[in-house]
Design a protein around this motif. Structure first.
Motif, mmCIF file in Angstrom:
data_model
loop_
_atom_site.group_PDB
_atom_site.id
_atom_site.type_symbol
_atom_site.label_atom_id
_atom_site.label_comp_id
_atom_site.label_asym_id
_atom_site.label_seq_id
_atom_site.Cartn_x
_atom_site.Cartn_y
_atom_site.Cartn_z
ATOM 1 N N LEU A 1 0.866 -1.165 0.000
ATOM 2 C CA LEU A 1 0.000 0.000 0.000
ATOM 3 C C LEU A 1 0.905 1.219 0.000
ATOM 4 C CD1 LEU A 1 -3.247 0.596 1.793
ATOM 5 C CD2 LEU A 1 -1.476 2.282 2.113
ATOM 6 N N GLU A 2 0.770 2.035 -1.029
ATOM 7 C CA GLU A 2 1.639 3.192 -1.215
ATOM 8 C C GLU A 2 0.770 4.427 -1.421
ATOM 9 O OE1 GLU A 2 5.669 3.052 -3.534
ATOM 10 O OE2 GLU A 2 4.032 3.395 -4.928
ATOM 11 N N TYR A 3 1.028 5.468 -0.655
ATOM 12 C CA TYR A 3 0.231 6.693 -0.749
ATOM 13 C C TYR A 3 0.615 7.488 -1.991
ATOM 14 C CZ TYR A 3 -1.293 5.887 4.021
ATOM 15 O OH TYR A 3 -1.836 5.334 5.145
ATOM 16 N N ALA A 4 -0.378 8.124 -2.583
ATOM 17 C CA ALA A 4 -0.133 9.000 -3.723
ATOM 18 C C ALA A 4 0.371 10.351 -3.215
ATOM 19 C CB ALA A 4 -1.422 9.195 -4.523
ATOM 20 N N ALA A 5 1.177 11.010 -4.011
ATOM 21 C CA ALA A 5 1.745 12.298 -3.612
ATOM 22 C C ALA A 5 0.660 13.378 -3.625
ATOM 23 C CB ALA A 5 2.872 12.683 -4.549
ATOM 24 N N ASP A 6 0.568 14.139 -2.527
ATOM 25 C CA ASP A 6 -0.418 15.217 -2.437
ATOM 26 C C ASP A 6 0.119 16.543 -2.957
ATOM 27 O OD1 ASP A 6 -2.389 13.624 -1.394
ATOM 28 O OD2 ASP A 6 -1.937 14.100 0.690
ATOM 29 N N SER A 7 1.420 16.713 -2.895
ATOM 30 C CA SER A 7 2.003 17.961 -3.374
ATOM 31 C C SER A 7 3.161 17.650 -4.319
ATOM 32 C CB SER A 7 2.506 18.807 -2.191
ATOM 33 O OG SER A 7 3.514 18.112 -1.504
ATOM 34 N N ALA A 8 3.462 18.612 -5.145
ATOM 35 C CA ALA A 8 4.531 18.428 -6.117
ATOM 36 C C ALA A 8 5.892 18.569 -5.444
ATOM 37 C CB ALA A 8 4.407 19.462 -7.234
ATOM 38 N N ARG A 9 6.878 17.946 -6.016
ATOM 39 C CA ARG A 9 8.244 18.074 -5.507
ATOM 40 C C ARG A 9 8.842 19.388 -5.986
ATOM 41 N NH1 ARG A 9 10.822 12.905 -4.012
ATOM 42 N NH2 ARG A 9 9.155 11.390 -4.008
ATOM 43 N N GLU A 10 9.740 19.918 -5.178
ATOM 44 C CA GLU A 10 10.377 21.197 -5.495
ATOM 45 C C GLU A 10 11.884 21.021 -5.482
ATOM 46 O OE1 GLU A 10 9.000 23.579 -2.304
ATOM 47 O OE2 GLU A 10 6.959 23.724 -3.064
ATOM 48 N N VAL A 11 12.574 21.825 -6.256
ATOM 49 C CA VAL A 11 14.029 21.805 -6.287
ATOM 50 C C VAL A 11 14.545 22.893 -5.356
ATOM 51 C CG1 VAL A 11 16.063 22.062 -7.740
ATOM 52 C CG2 VAL A 11 14.036 20.916 -8.620
#
Length: 103
Positions: A25-35
């Motif tokens: 069971l793996e959660y989906a990302a709620d926010s985008a990744r940032e550099v």
């Protein structure tokens, strides 16, 4: 909160099927990744994307998701044809071979 339930495939670096029998069971990302502007590292404020839970069966994973109120999507694994030769690898080395073994 959304999650994905799946049975992982074997990696390209292994020939066996270890670690592919459990369900994940793996959660989906709620926010985008940032550099990060200073170091250039990729970061995120979403800590749930780091969580990966393993279960012995699909039903156990679905029951956990239902109990915790998680919207889960199940991805069924594709069946794989077993690679089993008729007589096996050891047949190459038996002393009473029916045909000549040449290189």
């Amino acid at each position: 909160m959304r999650a994905r339930i799946y049975q992982p495939a074997k990696t390209a670096m292994q020939s066996g099927t270890a670690k592919t029998r459990q369900w994940v069971l793996e959660y989906a990302a709620d926010s985008a990744r940032e550099v990060d502007p200073l170091m250039g590292w990729t970061s995120s404020t979403d800590t749930q994307s780091q969580v990966r839970l393993r279960f012995d069966s699909k039903e156990a994973a679905l029951a956990y998701a239902h109990d915790k109120g998680i919207e889960a999507v199940v991805t069924e694994p594709k069946s794989r044809k077993p690679v089993i030769r008729a007589r096996g690898y050891g047949e190459n080395f038996v002393p009473n071979r029916r045909q000549v073994w040449t290189h």
